[in-house]
Design an enzyme around this catalytic site. Sequence first.
Site, PDB file in Angstrom:
ATOM      1  N   GLU A  82       0.826  -1.200   0.000  1.00 17.05           N
ATOM      2  CA  GLU A  82       0.000   0.000   0.000  1.00 17.05           C
ATOM      3  C   GLU A  82       0.869   1.262   0.000  1.00 17.05           C
ATOM      4  O   GLU A  82       1.822   1.367   0.752  1.00 17.05           O
ATOM      5  CB  GLU A  82      -0.929   0.006   1.210  1.00 17.05           C
ATOM      6  CG  GLU A  82      -1.914  -1.159   1.246  1.00 17.05           C
ATOM      7  CD  GLU A  82      -2.912  -1.148   0.089  1.00 17.05           C
ATOM      8  OE1 GLU A  82      -3.023  -0.108  -0.597  1.00 17.05           O
ATOM      9  OE2 GLU A  82      -3.577  -2.188  -0.115  1.00 17.05           O
ATOM     10  N   CYS A 145      -7.604  -2.397   8.649  1.00 12.88           N
ATOM     11  CA  CYS A 145      -6.301  -2.406   7.986  1.00 12.88           C
ATOM     12  C   CYS A 145      -5.776  -0.980   7.823  1.00 12.88           C
ATOM     13  O   CYS A 145      -4.655  -0.664   8.231  1.00 12.88           O
ATOM     14  CB  CYS A 145      -6.398  -3.085   6.621  1.00 12.88           C
ATOM     15  SG  CYS A 145      -6.575  -4.875   6.686  1.00 12.88           S
ATOM     16  N   HIS A 171      -1.325  -5.782   1.778  1.00 13.87           N
ATOM     17  CA  HIS A 171      -2.526  -6.600   1.738  1.00 13.87           C
ATOM     18  C   HIS A 171      -2.203  -7.931   1.061  1.00 13.87           C
ATOM     19  O   HIS A 171      -1.452  -7.963   0.068  1.00 13.87           O
ATOM     20  CB  HIS A 171      -3.649  -5.891   0.972  1.00 13.87           C
ATOM     21  CG  HIS A 171      -4.545  -5.095   1.862  1.00 13.87           C
ATOM     22  ND1 HIS A 171      -4.724  -3.732   1.740  1.00 13.87           N
ATOM     23  CD2 HIS A 171      -5.335  -5.480   2.918  1.00 13.87           C
ATOM     24  CE1 HIS A 171      -5.579  -3.313   2.667  1.00 13.87           C
ATOM     25  NE2 HIS A 171      -5.960  -4.354   3.390  1.00 13.87           N
TER      26      HIS A 171
END
Length: 222
Positions: A82, A145, A171
């Site tokens: 991310e 998350c 992820h």
Amino acid sequence: MTDTTVLVLGFEPFDKAPLNPAWEVARTLDGKTIDGARIVGVQLPCVFGKALDALDAALQQHRPSLVIALGLAGGRTALSIERVAINVDDARIADNAGQQPIDVAVATDGPAAYFARLPIKQAVTAMRAAGVPAEVSNTAGTFVCNHVFYGLMHRLNTVPAWAQTRGGFVHVPYLPEMAAALPGAPSMAVETQCKGIEALIAAVLRHDPEQQDLQLSAGQLH
């Protein structure tokens, strides 16, 4: 004996699932050594607020130089590093404590967003070179998350003790045993996921933090 610790965080199962690949990877890597660094796997509750309490406890106990947080993103076909964490909790479903915050700030005193403190493009290249599907993702969602990702980056950017600590969020896909009950859903074996995270960690440890990706130089977004 190494003085370098890498903290790998993985969530407990949530949404009635029997397991969470994020934790399976973290617990599998726990105790390993990568490029002289000791890996410590820590489980986080899938609960707004309490997950950050657990993060704080792990930071204080282990004093890591690198933190990689992992979370499940069912439907993805690759390990997704991310790029950015945003300052909002907006839950589609309830967490494991029944909480479902809508449009609530993760940190009322924080900026709109933070970039990961990782060389994300170099890490993706290293993971692919290891034979593991990997990609850069521009959305970490707005569930627990992202809550942990933003909370982690807020601490790394505002607490002097963590000023030199690198960190980010990845992820991970379903495990095959989870996808078996979801016809057509993509999956990735835990061994492959571990191989990818090991390659990521090695790439970060070998990377000069003074030469971070361009987007990391800003640190935060207002």
